[in-house]
Structure formats: C-alpha cells, structure tokens
Scaffold this motif. Structure first.
Motif, PDB file in Angstrom:
ATOM      1  N   UNK A 214       0.657  -1.149  -0.099  1.00  0.00           N
ATOM      2  CA  UNK A 214       0.058  -0.007   0.023  1.00  0.00           C
ATOM      3  C   UNK A 214       0.876   1.377   0.078  1.00  0.00           C
ATOM      4  N   UNK A 215       0.348   2.336  -0.384  1.00  0.00           N
ATOM      5  CA  UNK A 215       0.716   3.725  -0.320  1.00  0.00           C
ATOM      6  C   UNK A 215      -0.289   4.617   0.178  1.00  0.00           C
ATOM      7  N   UNK A 216       0.046   5.441   1.226  1.00  0.00           N
ATOM      8  CA  UNK A 216      -0.858   6.510   1.856  1.00  0.00           C
ATOM      9  C   UNK A 216      -0.551   7.863   1.237  1.00  0.00           C
ATOM     10  N   UNK A 217      -1.522   8.358   0.595  1.00  0.00           N
ATOM     11  CA  UNK A 217      -1.443   9.683   0.010  1.00  0.00           C
ATOM     12  C   UNK A 217      -2.239  10.778   1.144  1.00  0.00           C
ATOM     13  N   UNK A 218      -1.928  12.121   0.649  1.00  0.00           N
ATOM     14  CA  UNK A 218      -2.812  12.829   1.587  1.00  0.00           C
ATOM     15  C   UNK A 218      -3.964  13.304   0.983  1.00  0.00           C
TER      16      UNK A 218
END
Length: 318
Positions: A160-164
């Motif tokens: 996963x990648x968490x974006x703002x």
C-alpha cells in the motif's frame, strides 16, 4: 531484523537518479505522501518527514546536489505507533518555491499562487518518470508485508501507499494501470490509501521499481508458503482418508456383531463369512489392505460388505 518495507526502501535509495525529470517526479511523490506545503512571509516551501534514515539522506542529498536547496532539520520525535524516530526537515526559500512550481504542485495565477492537488500528466509523461513517481511514493508513504510463516510478517501479502488526498491517489491508480497493475483505493481517516493484495501484482510492482533483491526475497517466501500449503493439503487428505476408513470399519463391525448376536456368523454364506471374520481380525485395516489380504478385488469386498449391512439392517428391524 528490519522489515520488508525497509528492505524495499533501502534498495530504492541505493540507486541514485541523475535525470532531472525523474528526480522531480520522485520528489513530488515523496512530498504528496510524507510532506506538507508551508510558507513564511509569502514564500512557499515544503516540509518532509521520514522514519527511514537512508531515505532522509537520499532526498537531502538530491535537494542539495541537484536543486541547490539546503534543508534544515525542523524536528525529530518518537512515533508511538511505529516505535520509530521520525525526522522532519524544511525547505522554505525562493528555490523551494520554484521547485514546487516545476513539480506542478504550486502555480501562479492571476489572483496569486495556488496549490494543485491532482497529479499533473506532464510530470509523469514517460515510463521512467512514472517509475520514479512510484518509487518516491513508496519511499514516502509505502509499506509492504508478507504472509505468516514468511521471513517478515504475520499478515498476508499486502502492498500500500498512503496519500494526503484522494485526487493524487486516483492519479496514482491510473499510473499503475500503465504498468498493467490493477489497484484499489480506500479512505483511511484523512488520507487516501492505494493497495494491492496479490503476490503476483506485488511482484510486478517490485520489478517496476527495480528492486531485484526484494523480488528474490518475495519469490523465496512464495515458494516456501506454497510448499507448506502442499504439505498441509497432503496431510489433510491423509487424515480425511483415515477418518473415512475408521468410519467404514465401525459400521461394518456393528453389522457383523448384529448378525453374530442374532443368527450367528456361521449361518452366513462362505464368501460373506470370510469377509466378516477378516474384518473382525483387523478392524483398523483399510479396504485396500483387507481386499489384498483376502485375495479379492476391492469392488467385490465392497459388494460383500453391503450384503452384510443389508442383512444386519433387516435383522435389526425384525
């Protein structure tokens, strides 16, 4: 032992980037995942936060060497959730503002400066720039875990990648489609998370990020898990067969005892008598073992036991 996520980040930062367009894409992704836009006296800049020391050094060196920007350490604190120290550094000057404009994060309009939350197509117009954005996004907000019994984690396959914000997360999903990677996006608190759970897809992503060593580690974990799964299936099949053998034997013995207590086994025809006494002599033998011992086929043995059970059923009803 360091995590698989740290292995990936360390492998990414072990390869320097020389192309300016790729550096812009990578830095833009890092800002959109682990950074924030700040301003002092009307001048815009950015603050970056990381818990990976090598990642911090990687971007500080990139900013200093390639963009003439010298970050200032703005703070360091211990993150209770991750149990790690987080390092924050700021870049706020004319060069920082120009860099934000070059990364298409800040624009100058007729009414002044404004931020752009969506992902600009021009920033990632080539495959190499898209790969650079993928690397930067993982360095800033990415994590990857492997399944229980593997080398690292007690969870399943998860990347996963968490974006703002959701706009850039959606753009990231479209970017992944260019690499034939189908991902999902969900909201988590105030963030947008892009994730995949397939080992094959995670393998493709690691390949696109040029993480050869981590790809090899993933393949080893997959092979080991497959071997364990196959062994479990064989064991479960064996246990199932044993259960079936014991159940069949119990029913056969019960039928034989009913006949013995009512009319006596000697009243049975010779073929059925041989089968009945053979079963009583070894109640744990499988049908295959018993058929070989009596010198008859398995189908013939099944037929004779059906006759015995039918006879026992009739005697019980009488």
């Amino acid at each position: 032992m360091q995590s698989f996520t740290e292995d990936i980040k360390n492998e990414i930062t072990s390869s320097p980037v020389s192309d300016r367009g790729e550096m812009l894409a990578m830095l833009s992704a890092f800002i959109r995942t682990s950074g924030s836009i700040i301003s002092y006296g009307g001048v815009y800049g950015f603050e970056l936060v990381t818990e990976n020391e090598r990642t911090g050094e990687y971007f500080m060196d990139m900013l200093e060497t390639s963009f003439g920007i010298f970050p200032k350490i703005s703070g360091a604190k211990f993150d209770v959730l991750t149990k790690k120290d987080k390092l924050a550094f700021q870049c706020v000057d004319g060069n920082s503002e120009n860099l934000l404009k070059e990364m298409k994060i800040l624009r100058q309009g007729a009414d002044g400066k404004y931020l752009v939350f969506s992902l600009d197509d021009g920033l990632i117009e080539t495959a190499e720039r898209r790969r650079a954005f993928l690397k930067g996004a993982f360095l800033g907000g990415g994590s990857c875990t492997l399944p229980d019994g593997g080398e690292y984690s007690r969870s399943g396959y998860h990347f996963e990648v968490v974006f703002s914000n959701k706009l850039v997360a959606n753009g990231f999903c479209e970017l992944l489609l260019d690499f034939e990677v189908l991902s999902k996006s969900v909201s988590r608190k105030d963030n947008a998370v892009v994730y995949v759970k397939s080992k094959e897809v995670i393998s493709d992503i690691l390949y696109e990020m040029s993480c050869v060593k981590c790809l090899e580690k993933l393949n080893r974990v997959v092979e080991a898990k497959d071997l364990r799964n196959n062994a479990n299936r064989v064991n479960n099949c064996s246990v199932s067969n044993i259960d079936k053998t014991l159940t069949a034997s119990v029913k056969q013995v019960q039928a034989i005892e009913i006949i013995s207590e009512t009319i006596g086994l000697k009243r049975l025809p010779k073929p059925l008598f041989e089968v009945a006494t053979g079963r009583l002599a070894d109640t744990n033998a499988s049908m295959q073992e018993l058929s070989q011992r009596l010198g008859i086929s398995k189908s013939c043995l099944n037929h004779r036991f059906r006759k015995i059970q039918e006879m026992a059923s009739q005697l019980s009803s009488d």
